[in-house]
Design a protein around this motif. Structure first.
Motif, PDB file in Angstrom:
ATOM      1  N   UNK A 158      49.975  42.390  44.631  1.00 48.63           N
ATOM      2  CA  UNK A 158      48.904  41.781  45.410  1.00 48.63           C
ATOM      3  C   UNK A 158      47.844  42.813  45.785  1.00 48.63           C
ATOM      4  N   UNK A 159      48.310  44.010  46.221  1.00 50.08           N
ATOM      5  CA  UNK A 159      47.378  45.072  46.560  1.00 50.08           C
ATOM      6  C   UNK A 159      46.578  45.519  45.347  1.00 50.08           C
ATOM      7  N   UNK A 160      47.252  45.590  44.176  1.00 48.64           N
ATOM      8  CA  UNK A 160      46.570  46.002  42.954  1.00 48.64           C
ATOM      9  C   UNK A 160      45.480  45.007  42.570  1.00 48.64           C
ATOM     10  N   UNK A 161      45.832  43.706  42.656  1.00 48.74           N
ATOM     11  CA  UNK A 161      44.846  42.671  42.335  1.00 48.74           C
ATOM     12  C   UNK A 161      43.669  42.715  43.309  1.00 48.74           C
ATOM     13  N   UNK A 162      43.994  42.949  44.609  1.00 47.29           N
ATOM     14  CA  UNK A 162      42.921  43.035  45.598  1.00 47.29           C
ATOM     15  C   UNK A 162      42.009  44.228  45.314  1.00 47.29           C
ATOM     16  N   UNK A 163      42.630  45.344  44.905  1.00 48.34           N
ATOM     17  CA  UNK A 163      41.833  46.519  44.585  1.00 48.34           C
ATOM     18  C   UNK A 163      40.940  46.261  43.377  1.00 48.34           C
ATOM     19  N   UNK A 164      41.508  45.603  42.354  1.00 49.65           N
ATOM     20  CA  UNK A 164      40.716  45.289  41.156  1.00 49.65           C
ATOM     21  C   UNK A 164      39.569  44.345  41.506  1.00 49.65           C
ATOM     22  N   UNK A 165      39.888  43.323  42.318  1.00 50.57           N
ATOM     23  CA  UNK A 165      38.854  42.369  42.717  1.00 50.57           C
ATOM     24  C   UNK A 165      37.740  43.058  43.503  1.00 50.57           C
ATOM     25  N   UNK A 166      38.157  43.977  44.396  1.00 51.66           N
ATOM     26  CA  UNK A 166      37.165  44.704  45.197  1.00 51.66           C
ATOM     27  C   UNK A 166      36.282  45.568  44.303  1.00 51.66           C
ATOM     28  N   UNK A 167      36.914  46.243  43.312  1.00 46.61           N
ATOM     29  CA  UNK A 167      36.134  47.083  42.406  1.00 46.61           C
ATOM     30  C   UNK A 167      35.160  46.246  41.578  1.00 46.61           C
ATOM     31  N   UNK A 168      35.650  45.075  41.090  1.00 49.70           N
ATOM     32  CA  UNK A 168      34.770  44.210  40.313  1.00 49.70           C
ATOM     33  C   UNK A 168      33.608  43.686  41.166  1.00 49.70           C
ATOM     34  N   UNK A 169      33.928  43.359  42.425  1.00 48.14           N
ATOM     35  CA  UNK A 169      32.880  42.869  43.313  1.00 48.14           C
ATOM     36  C   UNK A 169      31.832  43.943  43.554  1.00 48.14           C
ATOM     37  N   UNK A 170      32.308  45.178  43.812  1.00 48.69           N
ATOM     38  CA  UNK A 170      31.360  46.285  44.016  1.00 48.69           C
ATOM     39  C   UNK A 170      30.520  46.530  42.771  1.00 48.69           C
ATOM     40  N   UNK A 171      31.186  46.456  41.583  1.00 55.14           N
ATOM     41  CA  UNK A 171      30.445  46.642  40.340  1.00 55.14           C
ATOM     42  C   UNK A 171      29.384  45.556  40.162  1.00 55.14           C
ATOM     43  N   UNK A 172      29.764  44.305  40.496  1.00 58.97           N
ATOM     44  CA  UNK A 172      28.808  43.211  40.366  1.00 58.97           C
ATOM     45  C   UNK A 172      27.644  43.378  41.334  1.00 58.97           C
ATOM     46  N   UNK A 173      27.954  43.842  42.562  1.00 58.87           N
ATOM     47  CA  UNK A 173      26.886  44.042  43.538  1.00 58.87           C
ATOM     48  C   UNK A 173      25.945  45.158  43.090  1.00 58.87           C
ATOM     49  N   UNK A 174      26.528  46.253  42.562  1.00 54.51           N
ATOM     50  CA  UNK A 174      25.689  47.342  42.066  1.00 54.51           C
ATOM     51  C   UNK A 174      24.823  46.876  40.901  1.00 54.51           C
ATOM     52  N   UNK A 175      25.433  46.077  39.999  1.00 51.84           N
ATOM     53  CA  UNK A 175      24.684  45.576  38.856  1.00 51.84           C
ATOM     54  C   UNK A 175      23.539  44.680  39.305  1.00 51.84           C
ATOM     55  N   UNK A 176      23.851  43.813  40.300  1.00 52.15           N
ATOM     56  CA  UNK A 176      22.809  42.924  40.812  1.00 52.15           C
ATOM     57  C   UNK A 176      21.688  43.719  41.471  1.00 52.15           C
TER      58      UNK A 176
END
Length: 414
Positions: A110-128
């Protein structure tokens, strides 16, 4: 071995289970809670509460609140029914171990998935953010390019209009010259044929041309008169420009200097026999400076002592007295006076830079004469930061470094 918590309490409804675990004085930030669908653990060193749940729960909708000395865990049931017990009644250690390991594995996943989701979200925000910035820059470039094209078209149009006007004026002038030449030719022919009035016509045309030329010259504007423009600048106490200065620190320094000039104590017993002008700290400072120059260091110290008793807020008095103590080998007093001067030379501004350099050098020299080379090096380095291009300071600082390295190397060579 952790201490198991047994004085917990629990209640339930058809859809939820509520567990209260006393924290026994432990702070909320030191409580560790792990919850899955079959397992619950509350750890606060050295205590441990763990529950192998009677039925699976929905750990996504479950919540936990920690405060007021108790941890309250709300577990949402997957099936709406009343539990017979909070935990399973088996004492099989192997089964409990498997459930515990499974719960830890799920929690880590669960922690790993949350970390991946957080990283993807940050990447998407940076891309945006990057795309938005690129879009704004493109719009700005397009706007600038459009302005350039508009100005270029306007300039081209004005230039073409001016060229047409110049060409038209040149043609008109050329045609006028041709007509004038034809008229003169006709008049000359008539004159040759015996026309008596032709000479008068030519003279009239010449006079009209001269009058027109004088009128054009009279219409020209008069040349501009020469004059000097006086530029004045706002007076400043400090040598640096206002845009390069730190105004709050400078204002504080000037305020402290004004307060120091006003803080005069004229009731000192030793000064009762002095004249009015001699009870001035500045006069005593000048007298101490003259004594120092002539080598009368004790006289200089006495003058600075009286000036300091009159006014304890002038840093130059302490700094100059430290120089006298250095000459008299009163090294500890030199260190004290230099430190007092540095305390008064605040905030650091350009107006007191030279005084701070002198105070650091005098204190560093006293440290070195006491063979405290590390402390002396710190003062010389502080002075060198203020006056970076002082070659004497650079040489003295390097000499102290060499002395420290030589002192450290001596035990190894023995």
């Amino acid at each position: 071995m952790p201490l198991l918590v047994t004085d917990y309490s629990w209640t339930q409804t058809d859809s939820a289970v509520y567990i209260s675990v006393p924290l026994k004085g432990c702070k909320a930030e030191k409580v560790d809670i792990l919850s899955t669908d079959e397992y619950l653990k509350v750890h606060f060193s050295p205590h441990l509460f763990e529950a192998f749940l009677f039925e699976p729960v929905d750990d996504v909708r479950s919540t936990a609140k920690v405060g007021n000395g108790v941890a309250v865990i709300s577990l949402s049931k997957r099936t709406n029914k009343i539990w017979e017990h909070l935990m399973i009644t088996t004492n099989d250690k192997i089964k409990q171990k498997k459930i515990r390991e499974k719960a830890v594995s799920k929690y880590q996943e669960k922690l790993s998935l949350a970390s991946i989701f957080k990283a993807e979200k940050q990447h998407a925000e940076k891309k945006y953010a990057l795309e938005t910035m690129m879009k704004l820059e493109k719009e700005e470039r397009d706007s600038i390019q459009k302005m350039k094209e508009t100005e270029r078209e306007k300039t081209t149009s004005d230039l073409a209009t001016w060229q047409l006007r110049q060409k038209s004026e040149a043609q008109m002038k050329h045609q006028s010259q041709i007509d004038s030449q034809n008229k003169v030719k006709v008049m000359t022919e008539k004159h040759d044929n015996g026309c008596s009035g032709c000479g008068k016509v030519i003279l009239d045309q010449t006079a009209n041309s001269e009058a027109k030329s004088k009128k054009d010259q009279a219409d020209l504007p008069a040349p501009r008169l020469a004059a000097n423009i006086k530029v004045t600048f706002t007076p400043r106490v400090f040598s640096t420009a206002l845009r390069e200065s730190r105004v709050p620190e400078e204002e504080e320094w000037l305020k402290k200097q004004a307060e120091a000039r006003c803080a005069v104590n004229a009731d000192v017993k030793e000064l009762k026999d002095l004249k009015g002008s001699e009870k001035n700290p500045d006069w005593l400072k000048d007298k101490g400076d003259k004594c120092f120059v002539t080598g009368d260091y004790l006289g200089a110290v006495n003058a600075y002592n009286l000036a300091i008793r009159l006014n304890r807020k002038i840093p130059a008095l302490y700094s100059n007295r430290a120089a006298c103590h250095l000459k008299l080998r009163n090294l500890h007093k030199a260190i004290e006076d230099s430190s007092q001067a540095l305390d008064l030379l605040t905030p650091p501004v350009s107006a007191n830079a030279a005084a701070r350099v002198r105070a650091h050098v005098r204190r560093g020299s006293a440290f070195c004469q006491l063979q405290l080379y590390a402390e002396g090096l710190q003062d010389y380095q502080a002075a060198l930061k203020i006056d970076l291009h002082n070659e004497v300071l650079q040489a003295d600082t390097q000499r102290i470094r060499d002395t420290i390295q030589g002192t450290a190397a001596q035990p190894e060579t023995q």
